[in-house]
Design a protein around this motif. Structure first.
Motif, mmCIF file in Angstrom:
data_model
loop_
_atom_site.group_PDB
_atom_site.id
_atom_site.type_symbol
_atom_site.label_atom_id
_atom_site.label_comp_id
_atom_site.label_asym_id
_atom_site.label_seq_id
_atom_site.Cartn_x
_atom_site.Cartn_y
_atom_site.Cartn_z
ATOM 1 N N VAL A 1 -30.537 -25.497 70.336
ATOM 2 C CA VAL A 1 -29.462 -24.614 69.888
ATOM 3 C C VAL A 1 -28.312 -25.461 69.356
ATOM 4 C CG1 VAL A 1 -27.889 -22.760 70.520
ATOM 5 C CG2 VAL A 1 -30.108 -22.933 71.661
ATOM 6 N N TYR A 2 -27.828 -25.099 68.175
ATOM 7 C CA TYR A 2 -26.672 -25.762 67.565
ATOM 8 C C TYR A 2 -25.587 -24.697 67.349
ATOM 9 C CZ TYR A 2 -30.482 -28.978 66.495
ATOM 10 O OH TYR A 2 -31.577 -29.800 66.587
ATOM 11 N N ALA A 3 -24.376 -24.959 67.841
ATOM 12 C CA ALA A 3 -23.314 -23.964 67.771
ATOM 13 C C ALA A 3 -22.024 -24.582 67.292
ATOM 14 C CB ALA A 3 -23.102 -23.322 69.144
ATOM 15 N N GLY A 4 -21.237 -23.784 66.574
ATOM 16 C CA GLY A 4 -19.920 -24.217 66.123
ATOM 17 C C GLY A 4 -18.944 -23.055 66.149
ATOM 18 N N GLN B 1 -30.711 -21.188 66.497
ATOM 19 C CA GLN B 1 -31.664 -21.358 67.593
ATOM 20 C C GLN B 1 -33.048 -21.642 67.022
ATOM 21 O OE1 GLN B 1 -31.725 -18.379 70.708
ATOM 22 N NE2 GLN B 1 -29.699 -17.651 70.146
ATOM 23 N N ASP B 2 -33.699 -22.632 67.605
ATOM 24 C CA ASP B 2 -35.068 -22.972 67.217
ATOM 25 C C ASP B 2 -35.896 -23.028 68.495
ATOM 26 O OD1 ASP B 2 -37.370 -23.765 66.029
ATOM 27 O OD2 ASP B 2 -36.640 -25.696 65.314
ATOM 28 N N ASN B 3 -36.769 -22.041 68.692
ATOM 29 C CA ASN B 3 -37.515 -21.910 69.941
ATOM 30 C C ASN B 3 -39.018 -22.047 69.672
ATOM 31 O OD1 ASN B 3 -37.566 -21.539 72.737
ATOM 32 N ND2 ASN B 3 -38.044 -19.371 72.525
ATOM 33 N N ARG B 4 -39.630 -23.060 70.295
ATOM 34 C CA ARG B 4 -41.060 -23.304 70.131
ATOM 35 C C ARG B 4 -41.784 -22.975 71.433
ATOM 36 N NH1 ARG B 4 -39.331 -29.268 68.080
ATOM 37 N NH2 ARG B 4 -38.009 -28.578 66.352
ATOM 38 N N ILE B 5 -43.093 -22.739 71.336
ATOM 39 C CA ILE B 5 -43.856 -22.335 72.519
ATOM 40 C C ILE B 5 -45.087 -23.214 72.679
ATOM 41 C CG2 ILE B 5 -43.065 -19.941 72.328
ATOM 42 C CD1 ILE B 5 -45.895 -19.258 71.267
ATOM 43 N N ASN B 6 -45.661 -23.147 73.903
ATOM 44 C CA ASN B 6 -46.898 -23.866 74.206
ATOM 45 C C ASN B 6 -47.535 -23.181 75.418
ATOM 46 O OD1 ASN B 6 -48.929 -25.717 74.060
ATOM 47 N ND2 ASN B 6 -47.702 -27.492 74.674
ATOM 48 N N TRP C 1 -51.541 -21.980 77.528
ATOM 49 C CA TRP C 1 -52.759 -21.231 77.256
ATOM 50 C C TRP C 1 -52.557 -19.719 77.342
ATOM 51 C CZ3 TRP C 1 -53.655 -18.423 81.591
ATOM 52 C CH2 TRP C 1 -53.311 -18.970 82.837
ATOM 53 N N SER C 2 -51.385 -19.274 77.812
ATOM 54 C CA SER C 2 -51.073 -17.849 77.879
ATOM 55 C C SER C 2 -49.996 -17.527 76.854
ATOM 56 C CB SER C 2 -50.581 -17.486 79.287
ATOM 57 O OG SER C 2 -50.193 -16.132 79.337
ATOM 58 N N PHE C 3 -50.042 -16.314 76.314
ATOM 59 C CA PHE C 3 -49.096 -15.928 75.273
ATOM 60 C C PHE C 3 -48.386 -14.636 75.638
ATOM 61 C CE2 PHE C 3 -48.059 -13.360 71.528
ATOM 62 C CZ PHE C 3 -47.218 -14.225 70.853
ATOM 63 N N LEU C 4 -47.059 -14.627 75.427
ATOM 64 C CA LEU C 4 -46.269 -13.412 75.580
ATOM 65 C C LEU C 4 -45.284 -13.247 74.433
ATOM 66 C CD1 LEU C 4 -45.427 -10.919 77.181
ATOM 67 C CD2 LEU C 4 -43.889 -12.368 78.528
ATOM 68 N N VAL C 5 -44.539 -14.324 74.101
ATOM 69 C CA VAL C 5 -43.499 -14.256 73.075
ATOM 70 C C VAL C 5 -43.741 -15.357 72.047
ATOM 71 C CG1 VAL C 5 -41.011 -14.347 72.636
ATOM 72 C CG2 VAL C 5 -41.864 -13.402 74.788
ATOM 73 N N PRO C 6 -43.678 -15.037 70.755
ATOM 74 C CA PRO C 6 -43.925 -16.062 69.729
ATOM 75 C C PRO C 6 -42.742 -16.997 69.555
ATOM 76 C CG PRO C 6 -43.364 -13.993 68.680
ATOM 77 C CD PRO C 6 -43.448 -13.711 70.161
ATOM 78 N N ALA C 7 -42.982 -18.097 68.839
ATOM 79 C CA ALA C 7 -41.901 -19.005 68.457
ATOM 80 C C ALA C 7 -41.030 -18.328 67.404
ATOM 81 C CB ALA C 7 -42.482 -20.308 67.922
ATOM 82 N N PHE C 8 -39.769 -18.755 67.325
ATOM 83 C CA PHE C 8 -38.877 -18.140 66.347
ATOM 84 C C PHE C 8 -37.752 -19.102 65.997
ATOM 85 C CE2 PHE C 8 -36.983 -17.103 70.442
ATOM 86 C CZ PHE C 8 -35.625 -17.330 70.233
ATOM 87 N N ARG C 9 -37.074 -18.777 64.890
ATOM 88 C CA ARG C 9 -35.861 -19.471 64.469
ATOM 89 C C ARG C 9 -34.826 -18.408 64.112
ATOM 90 N NH1 ARG C 9 -34.206 -24.512 62.732
ATOM 91 N NH2 ARG C 9 -32.495 -24.546 61.213
ATOM 92 N N GLN C 10 -33.642 -18.520 64.707
ATOM 93 C CA GLN C 10 -32.604 -17.512 64.498
ATOM 94 C C GLN C 10 -31.307 -18.186 64.072
ATOM 95 O OE1 GLN C 10 -32.199 -14.109 67.246
ATOM 96 N NE2 GLN C 10 -30.052 -14.681 67.498
ATOM 97 N N GLN C 11 -30.658 -17.615 63.048
ATOM 98 C CA GLN C 11 -29.388 -18.119 62.544
ATOM 99 C C GLN C 11 -28.384 -16.975 62.557
ATOM 100 O OE1 GLN C 11 -31.154 -18.868 58.847
ATOM 101 N NE2 GLN C 11 -31.734 -20.986 59.262
ATOM 102 N N ALA C 12 -27.184 -17.251 63.017
ATOM 103 C CA ALA C 12 -26.170 -16.207 63.109
ATOM 104 C C ALA C 12 -24.812 -16.786 62.774
ATOM 105 C CB ALA C 12 -26.158 -15.594 64.512
ATOM 106 N N VAL C 13 -23.974 -15.967 62.125
ATOM 107 C CA VAL C 13 -22.597 -16.348 61.830
ATOM 108 C C VAL C 13 -21.742 -15.098 61.926
ATOM 109 C CG1 VAL C 13 -22.890 -16.025 59.341
ATOM 110 C CG2 VAL C 13 -21.057 -17.504 60.191
#
Length: 819
Positions: free
Chosen positions: A442-445, A467-472, A474-486
């Motif tokens: 997470v990078y914030a200003g 926000q840059d969220n990666r996953i790993n 053998w079980s899956f619930l929520v995918p990886a994502f990238r979010q930008q907000a201003v």
């Protein structure tokens, strides 16, 4: 293309804010009126740290090490100067500001009145509340020391309107008036804390020993904090910058009987004239915690508890902190570096889909081992906070730049369900025991300008976050994502007269979310018209969403003698998170299959808050009702479907939206029975109803029942080595909660007794603060409706004796001499 648009908007927002500050500064520089002064005692010795407030301009400052203070660029007019310092009688002076400079010499007399702890703590808190139109609770170090629980959020649970969703001994997240998860913002060192807040089993990675003061804002706070503050905000503040030419520190020791916890937190600080450093290290070690029952039922399967302990709930926690920076007359810049890590087990019989396969002999051999299933979390923060006072003006700039790295891993034995292969593939590049992992950067200003002229106090700012969220796993619930907000906002406080303060705010936000597609690592058989088709199923499609929102707020503070009235009406919003849009998997903690809806709209919320207070010498009463309306509340709705691809026929829960009405409030009543005996009543009530959708007429999940806490505190006037002693009893009565939403279960009401005692000892020249708590004194068996585990009928922890010891020490005392 979307990223280009995002960064262009971010750049334009910062430029507009900077131009506003520059224009306001240029306009104010032409004013040459200023007020200087000095605060001294009766012996003409300077008094540093005195608070000087200038009305009606809402200006405030503190005297420096020489007792001096300064207000610049004042328009002509009449002013009231209020000067206060703990241990001295406050003074109020009238002043007529004219062209040129004015100088005041303020002499404070030592107060002959013996002040109680409540009065000393309440002075700055009362001033802060008088300038805030929302319902605000502020607690300081004395409160945190006295009621320290398993986590910072558990400590704050004593406040009316604040509850927690707890799991185990140290994992908990806050609820404000029944709203939690991503509907409550937690801010630490000026930057929004970003972890994996969406999971009920995910706690907040915050070291409670590093918190010096906590502010809880209840209500629609999106106009300041942006998305996620739809239910309120909790701001955790660190220790203040040390006085010049001082050095010292403290050592905290803590022990708990229920889970055999032991821990320590050591702090050391030092400051010269301008540069300072403050470091802290924390460590806690605890075993399995006890509950007042020896058997529970999971999936109708009886689970025996060895020695009333929840097997595999032990844990370890570590915290490392370093604050360092520069403090000058105009510039202050502080760098915060922190690491909080934990390793803890999940209750072995309540994780996964196979409670019968648990090796109870292995787990019960030791109450302090951490076996599978377990979680491991680390949170790294690097934050810079800077403040610049514009010369010759009352204006200032503040900015924060922050980086966070949240790394969460959940480990469990591999158990195949549905079409998962019976034997874990040896060539799969994922550790066999890594069920899930989330790796968030997470990078914030933030940039804010505080502009003051006449009766206006304007705050304008820009917030940005990536926000840059990666996953790993053998079980899956929520995918990886990238979010930008201003977002950009403007907030004005207008002093209408000596008794009335008006508030107005507006904010615009833009958010861009991209979800990464996910495909199973194993094939599944799906029926088609030509027979079964074996293929790897796509669990999450690529998804890109853009959100825009405008929110507003209007409020009033009216303070007249013993009466205080405040009101606020506002609109808030919340961007749907990745889980709500694209979840598609088994939640092994809830034994359910969760599915997102990619078409969800941002949540909108309209809220009215009112607070009425009355104070006398012995009495104080505060009533705080609220009304809240959501036209499109997002919730997890159970459906008649069942999943057989990834679980054992688990019920499918689908994220949906409905209209929701919420109302309730809090009551705080305090009465001084005798000079050494006081009582306090804290009560709260909440009612939530879904007005549309499949669960029309039902309430919302985790809706806390009505409750009241009655406290009786005796503070004997002892001198010498036992000064500051207190003895207190809390009686909490919680009503039953028959209003539920399936698959929740109704919970019965209960009564609890807690006891606190403490004192301040002096061993030679060394002060020592001792605090003792006995929680759940009668070892009552009860179900907390906001607990993570109450779905399986697991009661809360039994009797718990908590002993804390604080040893502050001074290496170099403060002096009034300036080097």
């Amino acid at each position: 293309m979307h990223q280009l648009i995002f960064y262009r908007q971010l750049w334009l927002g910062w430029v507009v804010a900077a131009l506003c500050v520059a224009l306001a500064t240029t306009s104010a520089i032409g004013q040459v009126r200023q007020l200087t002064g000095k605060v001294v005692d009766e012996r003409e010795q300077p008094l540093p740290g005195a608070t000087i407030r200038l009305s009606p301009m809402l200006l405030a400052t503190q005297s420096d090490e020489n007792g001096a203070f300064l207000f610049s660029a004042l328009p002509a007019g009449a002013y009231t100067v209020q000067v206060s310092l703990v241990g001295y009688a406050p003074q109020s002076l009238s002043l007529a500001a004219r062209t040129g400079s004015s100088h005041l010499l303020v002499r404070l007399k030592i107060s002959a009145q013996e002040l109680t702890n409540v009065v000393i703590e309440a002075n700055p808190i009362a001033l802060r509340k008088q300038e805030e139109s929302l319902n605000l609770e502020v607690v300081g170090g004395a409160f945190l020391q006295r009621y320290r629980g398993g986590s910072l959020m558990q400590t704050l649970e004593r406040l009316p309107g604040v509850k927690i969703i707890g799991i185990g001994s140290g994992q908990s997240k806050p609820l404000i008036r029944g709203l939690g998860f991503n509907r409550v913002v937690v801010v630490e060192n000026g930057v929004k804390h970003e972890g994996q807040q969406w999971g009920a089993d995910h706690g907040l990675e915050i070291d409670q020993f590093a918190a010096e003061q906590v502010e809880i804002l209840k209500g629609a706070a999106s106009f300041v904090y942006g998305s996620d503050a739809i239910g309120g905000a909790i701001e955790v503040k660190p220790a203040p910058v040390p006085a010049a030419h001082t050095a010292g520190g403290s050592v905290d020791l803590i022990g708990k009987s229920n889970n055999a916890l032991y821990g320590t937190s050591a702090n050391v600080f030092g400051r010269g004239q301008h540069w300072f450093a403050n470091a802290r290290a924390t460590y806690q070690n605890y075993g399995d915690y006890r509950v007042p029952t020896d058997q529970i039922y999971v999936y109708d399967f009886a689970v025996r508890l060895h020695n009333n302990q929840l097997r595999n709930t032990a844990g370890r926690e570590t915290g490392l902190h370093l604050h360092t920076g520069y403090v000058g007359e105009q510039l202050r810049s502080v760098l915060y570096l922190s690491y909080v890590g934990s390793r803890s087990g999940f209750f072995a019989n309540a994780h996964g889909l196979e409670p019968r396969r648990v090796d109870t002999d292995l787990h019960d051999a030791s109450s302090r081992d951490i076996l599978l299933p377990r979680q491991q979390v680390s949170h790294l923060k690097l934050i810079n906070r800077s403040q610049y006072q514009l010369p010759g003006t009352p204006h200032r700039l503040e900015a924060e730049l922050g980086y966070q790295h949240n790394f969460r891993q959940e480990f469990s034995q591999y158990v195949n369900h549905g079409y998962m292969p019976p034997v874990y593939p040896s060539d799969l590049p994922i550790p066999q025991d890594l069920e899930r992992a989330f790796d968030k950067h997470v990078y914030a200003g933030n940039l804010r300008a505080y502009l003051r002229w006449g009766r206006h106090a304007l705050t304008a700012g820009v917030n940005s976050e990536v926000q840059d969220n990666r996953i790993n796993g053998w079980s899956f619930l929520v995918p990886a994502f990238r979010q930008q907000a201003v977002g950009a906002f403007a907030y004005d406080k207008f002093q209408l007269n000596d008794h009335t303060l008006l508030h107005g705010a507006v904010r615009y936000d833009h958010a861009h979310l991209h979800i990464t597609p996910y495909t199973d690592w194993f094939p599944s058989a799906t029926p088609t018209s030509n027979g079964a088709l074996t293929e790897r199923l796509v669990r999450a499609e690529a998804l890109t969403r853009t959100f825009n929102s405008v929110v507003w707020s209007a409020g009033i503070n009216y303070n007249l003698g013993q009466w205080e009235l405040k009101g606020n009406v506002g609109k808030s919003f919340r961007v749907p998170i990745a889980k709500e849009l694209a979840a598609n998997g088994v939640n092994y903690h809830y034994f359910s299959y969760e599915r997102g809806d990619p078409a969800l709209d941002p949540e909108q919320s309209y809220q009215l808050d009112v607070s009425l207070g009355w104070k006398q010498d012995k009495w104080s009463v505060q009533l705080s009702p609220f009304f809240n309306y959501f036209p499109n509340y997002i919730y997890l709705n159970p459906t008649p479907e069942h999943d057989y691809f990834y679980g054992a026929g688990n019920q499918v829960f689908q994220y949906a939206q409905s209209r929701v009405r919420r109302y309730g409030g809090e009551v705080q009543l305090r009465y001084q029975l005798l000079p050494t005996l006081r009582t306090e009543l804290l009560a709260e009530y909440l009612r939530a109803t879904q007005l549309s959708g499949a669960k029309r007429g039902f309430t919302l999940p985790f809706s806390p029942p009505a409750s009241a806490l009655l406290n009786l505190t005796w503070s004997p006037r002892l001198s010498g080595e036992l000064s500051g002693s207190y003895f207190a009893v809390d009686y909490r009565r919680t009503a039953a909660q028959p209003n539920i939403v399936p698959p929740e279960r109704k919970t019965l009401g209960y009564q609890l007794f807690h006891v606190q005692a403490g004192t301040r000892l002096t061993l030679g020249q060394q002060p020592l603060l001792l605090s003792l708590q006995v929680q759940n004194l009668l070892n009552t068996r009860y179900l907390n409706h906001t607990s993570f585990y109450r779905l399986i009928g697991l009661p809360e922890a039994g009797r718990n004796v908590i002993l804390t010891l604080n040893l502050p020490f001074t290496i170099t005392p403060a002096t009034h001499e300036k080097n």
